[in-house]
Design a protein around this motif. Structure first.
Motif, short mmCIF file in Angstrom:
data_model
loop_
_atom_site.label_atom_id
_atom_site.label_comp_id
_atom_site.label_asym_id
_atom_site.label_seq_id
_atom_site.Cartn_x
_atom_site.Cartn_y
_atom_site.Cartn_z
N SER A 41 -30.60 -15.70 -23.48
CA SER A 41 -31.17 -14.73 -22.54
C SER A 41 -30.14 -13.69 -22.11
CB SER A 41 -31.72 -15.45 -21.31
OG SER A 41 -32.76 -16.33 -21.66
N TYR A 42 -28.92 -14.13 -21.87
CA TYR A 42 -27.84 -13.22 -21.49
C TYR A 42 -27.58 -12.22 -22.61
CZ TYR A 42 -23.24 -11.81 -19.66
OH TYR A 42 -22.16 -11.11 -19.18
N LYS A 43 -27.58 -12.69 -23.83
CA LYS A 43 -27.35 -11.83 -24.99
C LYS A 43 -28.46 -10.79 -25.12
CE LYS A 43 -26.24 -11.98 -29.94
NZ LYS A 43 -26.00 -12.87 -31.10
N LYS A 44 -29.71 -11.20 -24.89
CA LYS A 44 -30.84 -10.28 -24.97
C LYS A 44 -30.73 -9.17 -23.93
CE LYS A 44 -34.34 -13.42 -26.88
NZ LYS A 44 -35.61 -14.14 -26.59
N ILE A 45 -30.28 -9.54 -22.74
CA ILE A 45 -30.16 -8.56 -21.67
C ILE A 45 -29.17 -7.46 -22.04
CG2 ILE A 45 -29.32 -8.22 -19.30
CD1 ILE A 45 -30.42 -11.08 -18.72
N PHE A 46 -28.01 -7.86 -22.55
CA PHE A 46 -26.96 -6.87 -22.81
C PHE A 46 -27.08 -6.22 -24.19
CE2 PHE A 46 -25.04 -9.14 -19.25
CZ PHE A 46 -24.82 -8.03 -18.43
N LYS A 47 -27.96 -6.74 -24.99
CA LYS A 47 -28.24 -6.06 -26.27
C LYS A 47 -28.92 -4.73 -25.99
CE LYS A 47 -30.30 -6.86 -30.82
NZ LYS A 47 -31.10 -7.80 -31.67
N LYS A 48 -29.70 -4.67 -24.91
CA LYS A 48 -30.43 -3.46 -24.56
C LYS A 48 -29.50 -2.33 -24.12
CE LYS A 48 -34.63 -5.91 -23.20
NZ LYS A 48 -35.58 -6.19 -22.11
N LEU A 65 -24.95 -8.72 -13.66
CA LEU A 65 -26.35 -9.11 -13.51
C LEU A 65 -26.72 -9.02 -12.03
CD1 LEU A 65 -26.54 -12.37 -15.67
CD2 LEU A 65 -27.40 -10.11 -16.30
N ILE A 69 -31.51 -12.70 -10.42
CA ILE A 69 -32.00 -13.07 -11.75
C ILE A 69 -32.08 -14.59 -11.91
CG2 ILE A 69 -29.77 -13.16 -12.98
CD1 ILE A 69 -31.22 -11.63 -15.28
N PHE A 73 -35.05 -16.79 -13.96
CA PHE A 73 -34.80 -17.39 -15.27
C PHE A 73 -33.82 -18.56 -15.14
CE2 PHE A 73 -35.54 -12.82 -15.89
CZ PHE A 73 -36.64 -12.85 -16.74
N LEU A 75 -30.79 -19.71 -16.62
CA LEU A 75 -29.70 -19.20 -17.45
C LEU A 75 -28.59 -20.23 -17.54
CD1 LEU A 75 -29.45 -15.53 -16.10
CD2 LEU A 75 -30.68 -16.35 -18.11
#
Length: 356
Positions: A41-48, A65, A69, A73, A75
């Motif tokens: 989930s952390y990776k998905k957030i910062f991929k954006k 973050l 959060i 979620f 995490l």
């Protein structure tokens, strides 16, 4: 498992600010990399945001973050089988509690850090502890509240523990008298959430007219300020009452949050400022999330090198604060000095700060 240099746990106030920033940025980047690799989930957030960690060369550039959060979620950067403890914020009727998942390493590092920080205010030797709470608060040692976490955390400084409240939350006057009979001529400390200290010590014990004094006691308290604000009780008035009624000369408010347990800040009893330490850093941002200059109020961002089992190492809080760059107090440590001045308007309240 995230690894770090042992030098970090040598002392809570070992380095000057420039030296600290050098190792701190290194550790925070290592933690960010670790969480990116181990928390989907952390990776998905910062991929954006197209994060390029290799280009981060200043602590102000470390991504963060929003603290709430953890209400939305689960995490974690560990396997579920490695969860050792779950800390749950108390929550309110209007919001979900935060859940923080710890493995044994993260839990142990929190205790190490807290012991190093607290030693500067309570000394290196264990001393008797009078807890303004009930023993039943410690009932669940696996999934527990912020109050439970605080009591267990500060118990590392205690040689013995006495609970000042009965299970129905009433004052246990005989327990307090017995504690003082045994320890009044020694150094000892009192501990509790701010609102409980006010309700049970300043109000209920005062009504009993028990003529009890805590002359050699050091009071450590924190949390519950939202309820105190509703009562129009300021930090200054709170301290004056405790000194007047109970002769407590050393009073330390502490600031921290369940999302970064162990990485707390103590308020100086002389200048009323908090000091950062080797395990944490503070940044103040405006509403556009830009870093502001010292002596300018804004939103508090807290960074900590302790959260290794979950991505809580860089969080934007819902608190307003100000960093003071003057160094006029004799207590001054090497870290930044700051004050907490309120809450972000219309922010969802963190339940861990209030006693329910």
């Amino acid at each position: 498992m995230h690894k770090r240099e042992n030098i970090i746990f040598d002392s809570a106030f070992k380095f000057n600010q420039s030296k600290k920033e050098e190792y701190f940025l290194k550790e925070i980047k290592k933690l960010t990399n670790f969480h990116l690799s181990n928390c989907v989930s952390y990776k998905k957030i910062f991929k954006k945001i197209n994060l390029k960690l290799n280009l981060v060369n200043d602590i102000n550039q470390v991504p963060f973050l929003p603290v709430n959060i953890f209400k939305l979620f689960d995490l974690m950067s560990i396997n579920k089988k490695d969860i050792f403890k779950t800390i749950v914020s108390s929550g309110t009727s209007n919001n979900q509690p935060s859940k923080i998942y710890l493995d044994k390493t993260n839990s142990a590092n929190q205790i190490k850090a807290l012991s190093k920080i607290g030693a500067h205010y309570l000394g290196n030797k264990r001393i008797p502890m009078l807890i303004f709470d009930t023993e039943k608060t410690l009932k669940d040692k696996i999934s527990f509240s912020a109050r439970t976490a605080a009591i267990l955390g500060f118990s590392v400084f205690s040689s013995e523990q006495t609970f000042a409240l009965n299970n129905d939350m009433s004052i246990n006057i005989s327990a307090i008298r017995n504690f003082l009979k045994k320890n009044s001529k020694k150094n000892y400390f009192l501990f509790g959430f701010t609102f409980l200290i006010w309700e049970k010590l300043c109000k209920e014990l005062k009504k009993l007219d028990a003529k009890i004094k805590f002359k050699n006691g050091i009071l450590i308290h924190g949390g519950g300020w939202k309820k105190m604000e509703k009562l129009k009780v300021t930090n200054i008035f709170f301290k004056k009452q405790l000194k007047k009624l109970f002769d407590i000369k050393k009073i330390h408010n502490y600031y921290g949050m369940v999302e970064q347990t162990g990485s707390i800040f103590f308020e100086c009893d002389k200048c009323n400022y908090f000091n950062t330490h080797n395990f944490s850093e503070i940044i103040i941002r405006n509403k556009e999330f830009q870093v502001v200059k010292n002596n300018t109020p804004g939103i508090i961002q807290l960074l900590s090198i302790l959260p290794s089992s979950y991505p809580g190492h860089s969080l934007l809080t819902e608190d307003l604060g100000i960093i003071d760059d003057r160094n006029s107090c004799s207590c001054s440590k090497l870290g930044k000095r700051f004050r907490v001045i309120g809450r972000v308007k219309q922010a969802e309240l963190r339940g861990c700060s209030d006693v329910v």
